[in-house]
Enzyme design. Structure first.
Site, mmCIF file in Angstrom:
data_model
loop_
_atom_site.group_PDB
_atom_site.id
_atom_site.type_symbol
_atom_site.label_atom_id
_atom_site.label_comp_id
_atom_site.label_asym_id
_atom_site.label_seq_id
_atom_site.Cartn_x
_atom_site.Cartn_y
_atom_site.Cartn_z
ATOM 1 N N ASP A 56 0.856 -1.193 0.000
ATOM 2 C CA ASP A 56 0.000 0.000 0.000
ATOM 3 C C ASP A 56 0.892 1.242 0.000
ATOM 4 O O ASP A 56 1.880 1.283 0.728
ATOM 5 C CB ASP A 56 -0.878 -0.044 1.257
ATOM 6 C CG ASP A 56 -1.788 1.168 1.368
ATOM 7 O OD1 ASP A 56 -2.039 1.813 0.332
ATOM 8 O OD2 ASP A 56 -2.240 1.470 2.495
ATOM 9 N N ASP A 60 -4.418 3.609 2.816
ATOM 10 C CA ASP A 60 -5.834 3.221 2.935
ATOM 11 C C ASP A 60 -5.989 1.739 3.280
ATOM 12 O O ASP A 60 -7.101 1.215 3.327
ATOM 13 C CB ASP A 60 -6.624 3.576 1.662
ATOM 14 C CG ASP A 60 -6.192 2.766 0.452
ATOM 15 O OD1 ASP A 60 -5.232 1.965 0.569
ATOM 16 O OD2 ASP A 60 -6.800 2.919 -0.627
ATOM 17 N N ASP A 64 -1.666 -1.095 -3.845
ATOM 18 C CA ASP A 64 -1.987 -0.308 -5.036
ATOM 19 C C ASP A 64 -0.825 -0.317 -6.031
ATOM 20 O O ASP A 64 0.242 -0.882 -5.757
ATOM 21 C CB ASP A 64 -2.393 1.117 -4.648
ATOM 22 C CG ASP A 64 -1.406 1.753 -3.670
ATOM 23 O OD1 ASP A 64 -0.190 1.533 -3.858
ATOM 24 O OD2 ASP A 64 -1.844 2.440 -2.725
ATOM 25 N N ASP A 133 -4.736 -10.183 -16.084
ATOM 26 C CA ASP A 133 -5.886 -11.071 -15.992
ATOM 27 C C ASP A 133 -6.975 -10.567 -16.936
ATOM 28 O O ASP A 133 -7.225 -9.371 -17.006
ATOM 29 C CB ASP A 133 -6.428 -11.030 -14.553
ATOM 30 C CG ASP A 133 -6.599 -12.401 -13.955
ATOM 31 O OD1 ASP A 133 -7.337 -13.191 -14.556
ATOM 32 O OD2 ASP A 133 -6.001 -12.669 -12.896
ATOM 33 N N ASP A 235 -9.320 -15.837 -17.389
ATOM 34 C CA ASP A 235 -9.977 -16.289 -16.171
ATOM 35 C C ASP A 235 -11.217 -17.136 -16.476
ATOM 36 O O ASP A 235 -12.068 -16.714 -17.270
ATOM 37 C CB ASP A 235 -10.394 -15.042 -15.372
ATOM 38 C CG ASP A 235 -11.114 -15.380 -14.100
ATOM 39 O OD1 ASP A 235 -10.453 -15.877 -13.174
ATOM 40 O OD2 ASP A 235 -12.341 -15.156 -14.023
ATOM 41 N N GLU A 289 -6.947 -20.385 -17.516
ATOM 42 C CA GLU A 289 -7.191 -20.982 -16.212
ATOM 43 C C GLU A 289 -8.043 -22.212 -16.451
ATOM 44 O O GLU A 289 -9.171 -22.108 -16.919
ATOM 45 C CB GLU A 289 -7.935 -20.018 -15.292
ATOM 46 C CG GLU A 289 -8.131 -20.618 -13.914
ATOM 47 C CD GLU A 289 -9.236 -19.965 -13.090
ATOM 48 O OE1 GLU A 289 -10.131 -19.340 -13.664
ATOM 49 O OE2 GLU A 289 -9.197 -20.123 -11.863
ATOM 50 N N HIS A 355 -3.714 -17.162 -5.873
ATOM 51 C CA HIS A 355 -4.634 -16.411 -5.010
ATOM 52 C C HIS A 355 -5.895 -17.210 -4.685
ATOM 53 O O HIS A 355 -6.699 -16.769 -3.869
ATOM 54 C CB HIS A 355 -5.008 -15.102 -5.699
ATOM 55 C CG HIS A 355 -5.805 -15.348 -6.940
ATOM 56 N ND1 HIS A 355 -5.256 -15.941 -8.065
ATOM 57 C CD2 HIS A 355 -7.107 -15.148 -7.229
ATOM 58 C CE1 HIS A 355 -6.195 -16.080 -8.974
ATOM 59 N NE2 HIS A 355 -7.334 -15.615 -8.500
ATOM 60 N N ASP A 356 -6.113 -18.335 -5.356
ATOM 61 C CA ASP A 356 -7.296 -19.159 -5.083
ATOM 62 C C ASP A 356 -6.984 -20.320 -4.145
ATOM 63 O O ASP A 356 -7.829 -21.199 -3.942
ATOM 64 C CB ASP A 356 -7.869 -19.724 -6.392
ATOM 65 C CG ASP A 356 -8.546 -18.653 -7.222
ATOM 66 O OD1 ASP A 356 -9.032 -17.669 -6.640
ATOM 67 O OD2 ASP A 356 -8.570 -18.796 -8.460
HETATM 68 C C1 GLC Z 1 -11.180 -17.491 -11.212
HETATM 69 C C2 GLC Z 1 -10.337 -16.613 -10.302
HETATM 70 C C3 GLC Z 1 -11.025 -16.502 -8.980
HETATM 71 C C4 GLC Z 1 -12.380 -15.888 -9.181
HETATM 72 C C5 GLC Z 1 -13.199 -16.667 -10.215
HETATM 73 C C6 GLC Z 1 -14.372 -15.881 -10.684
HETATM 74 O O1 GLC Z 1 -11.233 -18.786 -10.757
HETATM 75 O O2 GLC Z 1 -9.040 -17.126 -10.203
HETATM 76 O O3 GLC Z 1 -10.273 -15.765 -8.052
HETATM 77 O O4 GLC Z 1 -13.069 -15.849 -7.973
HETATM 78 O O5 GLC Z 1 -12.432 -16.939 -11.371
HETATM 79 O O6 GLC Z 1 -13.951 -14.840 -11.521
#
Ligand code: GLC
Length: 579
Positions: A56, A60, A64, A133, A235, A289, A355-356
């Site tokens: 950051d 906030d 960013d 993305d 995605d 993905e 991140h998932d």
């Molecule tokens: C993909 C992303 C995930 C998101 C989902 C819906 O799986 O990696 O983070 O929640 O798509 O867009």
């Protein structure tokens, strides 16, 4: 979100029958990168930055773009050469940016387009490529297309989404991954119709059958490619094509929804069109993905002759840690199978976290103080010595661990909150649910990056949007910079090793000692050069059975100060030996 790929028993049987006992052998990838000007992505090492939690700059509590710019020298110092940034577009943040309300603008929390232009310039000045993305299976319900679409059945945007007029009765059931009722159709009284959302209610699915929608998306891609970005991560793309007659699916289909949702209809046609209209016109890489349901699906996505995408990432590997009956045997089997299937043609990615997912070391290693560093290094050794482009998640280079929040109030993830609410409404077992979250909730991987032992780990001067992992006082980048034996320094060394040795990118992979439940052993081989990799996945001493003479070999690298020169490995030991 994770999607489980299913593979046919036939393929397995065929592979097993063709191979000598104890071995899974694949051939050298015949595709010589030197013959292809556009294969930088095969040699790339991708570092994923989760912008909300990285740095950051304005207090906030939300990471960013200026914050990322201030950390580019750090990223460069890692030796990686490509950065994948999670969505930074305007978004009401129902799903942390995976619900885009304006594809040509930057989310206010993250900064401005000027900040973005500077970020890209500064990255390129450092030789770093940028992959963005692309979230186009769905938009936000706050996107102007949707507000228009919703407004009237006669809107020119009506066909941008999937609507079902209520006078036809209730639409055939569709499962939603994120909806509180898992129902993908939501009734909207404004026009007396239901709209489709495979993810949350605020993520309506775009109608790819409409050529106008596809053109809009191509234009968005060109907008970013013209700015000079270097790639797109598509995605949830496998879901884009649908049978819009919406036939009934068999009862219980949601337990196997990938079969019904993924790689349907004219998906390949859409990708070929996208390739022709956009991808082929720029030096950009593309990664999907999800890799579909079968090897055939996966191959079709990335087969160069078909002109679709460059690579895909499959979920089988990362899903193992969540499955009942996790074992190293299964882990080896899955990764070996995928490698074999792509040995001759096509290209994959290798990763253990993003991140998932919860943190890699907590899921596949051992995050206790005794073994955290060793097992982090061991897992990193795995990623960097397998074939396929490595995707490495920010913070794993420090061995960051699951935060393991104890209270539901500490979580931020929308689908998690929906699941919690649904369970509560049903009177389900909340304690068991919370326990499971500590292990597998994706918020574990989204806590702020641990830069230092200063307040809030140096991430923000404000209140962070999600709590920090309590261990930041000890586990942070500043401390690890000073320690030559740290996880961070190990990461830098092994990244350099991969970049300096084409064998680790293109070399033939062969699994040894297949039935060893503790040790993962394989060789990589290219042009007469052969390396042996031995990884002890257990917290006790274990022996590898390589069947090879190691005495003449030279240790290339290991995660203990004095690496083993023989098959006897210490807990979580990783050794690379040049034979
Ligand atoms: C993909 C992303 C995930 C998101 C989902 C819906 O799986 O990696 O983070 O929640 O798509 O867009």
């Amino acid at each position: 979100m994770h999607m489980i790929n299913r593979l046919t028993a036939a393929i397995l049987l065929c592979l097993a029958a063709c191979l000598p006992a104890g071995y899974v052998i694949s051939q050298t990838n015949t595709h010589d990168p030197s013959n292809n000007v556009k294969t930088w992505w095969k040699e790339a090492i991708v570092y994923q930055v989760y912008p909300r939690s990285f740095q950051d700059s304005d207090g906030d509590g939300i990471g960013d773009l200026k914050g990322i710019i201030s950390r580019l020298d750090y990223i460069k110092s890692l030796g990686v050469n490509t950065v994948w940034l999670n969505p930074i577009y305007s978004s009401p943040n129902d799903d942390n940016g995976y619900d885009v309300s304006d594809y040509r603008n930057i989310m206010k929390d993250f900064g401005t387009m000027e900040d973005f232009d500077r970020l890209l310039k500064e990255m390129h000045a450092r030789g770093l490529k940028l992959v963005m993305d692309l979230v186009v299976n769905h938009s936000s319900d706050e996107h102007a297309w949707f507000t228009q679409s919703r407004s009237s059945r006669n809107s020119p945007y009506r066909k941008y989404y999937h609507w079902w007029p209520a006078e036809k009765g209730k639409p055939p059931y569709r499962y939603s991954l994120f909806d509180i009722n898992n129902d993908a159709w939501l009734y909207d009284s404004l026009t007396n119709a239901y709209y489709l959302h495979y993810f949350s209610r605020k993520q309506p699915d775009l109608n790819w059958e409409n050529p106008q929608v596809r053109k809009e998306i191509h234009d968005i891609m060109k907008f970013w490619a013209d700015k000079g970005i270097d790639g797109f991560r598509l995605d949830a793309f496998g879901f884009a094509a649908k049978d819009t007659t919406f036939p009934h699916f068999p009862a219980g289909f949601e337990k196997n929804f990938m079969k019904y949702y993924s790689m349907q209809g004219n998906l390949h046609g859409y990708l070929q069109e996208m390739n022709q209209e956009v991808l082929s016109k720029y030096d950009v890489m593309s990664v999907a993905e999800g890799a579909g349901n079968t090897f055939e699906d996966a191959h079709n996505l990335v087969d160069e002759d078909r002109h679709e995408l460059n690579m895909a990432y499959a979920f089988d590997g990362v899903d193992i840690a969540k499955m009942e009956g996790y074992s190293l045997l299964r882990f080896k089997e899955v990764f070996s199978r995928w490698d074999s299937a792509f040995a001759e043609k096509g290209w994959l990615s290798i990763y253990l976290a993003n991140h998932d997912q919860a943190r890699m070391v907590s899921r596949f290693g051992n995050d206790s103080p005794e073994f955290r560093e060793l097992s982090s290094k061991m897992l990193t050794t795995f990623i960097m010595t397998m074939r396929g482009t490595p995707y490495y998640y920010n913070g794993d280079e420090l061995g960051m661990t699951n935060a393991g929040f104890e209270r539901i109030e500490d979580y931020r993830d929308m689908p998690t909150m929906n699941q919690y609410q649904a369970l509560k409404n049903k009177g389900g077992d909340i304690a068991a649910f919370l326990k499971r979250l500590q292990f597998e909730c994706r918020d574990n991987g989204r806590t702020p990056f641990q830069w230092s032992g200063k307040p809030n780990a140096g991430f923000t001067t404000g209140t962070p949007w999600i709590g920090l992992n309590k261990n930041y006082a000890q586990l942070n980048a500043e401390a690890q910079e000073k320690d030559p034996q740290s996880v961070l320094h190990y990461f830098r060394r092994i990244v350099k090793l991969r970049r300096d040795n084409p064998l680790l990118v293109n070399g033939r992979y062969a699994l040894l000692d297949k039935s060893n439940p503790d040790v993962y052993t394989y060789t990589r081989e290219l042009n007469g050069k052969k390396w042996l990799i031995m990884l002890n996945f257990s917290g006790k001493p274990a022996k590898a059975h390589t069947g090879l003479a190691l005495s003449g070999g030279k240790v290339v690298m290991g995660n203990y100060p004095t690496p083993s020169r023989n098959e006897n490995l210490r807990p979580y030991e990783a050794v690379i030996i040049s034979l």
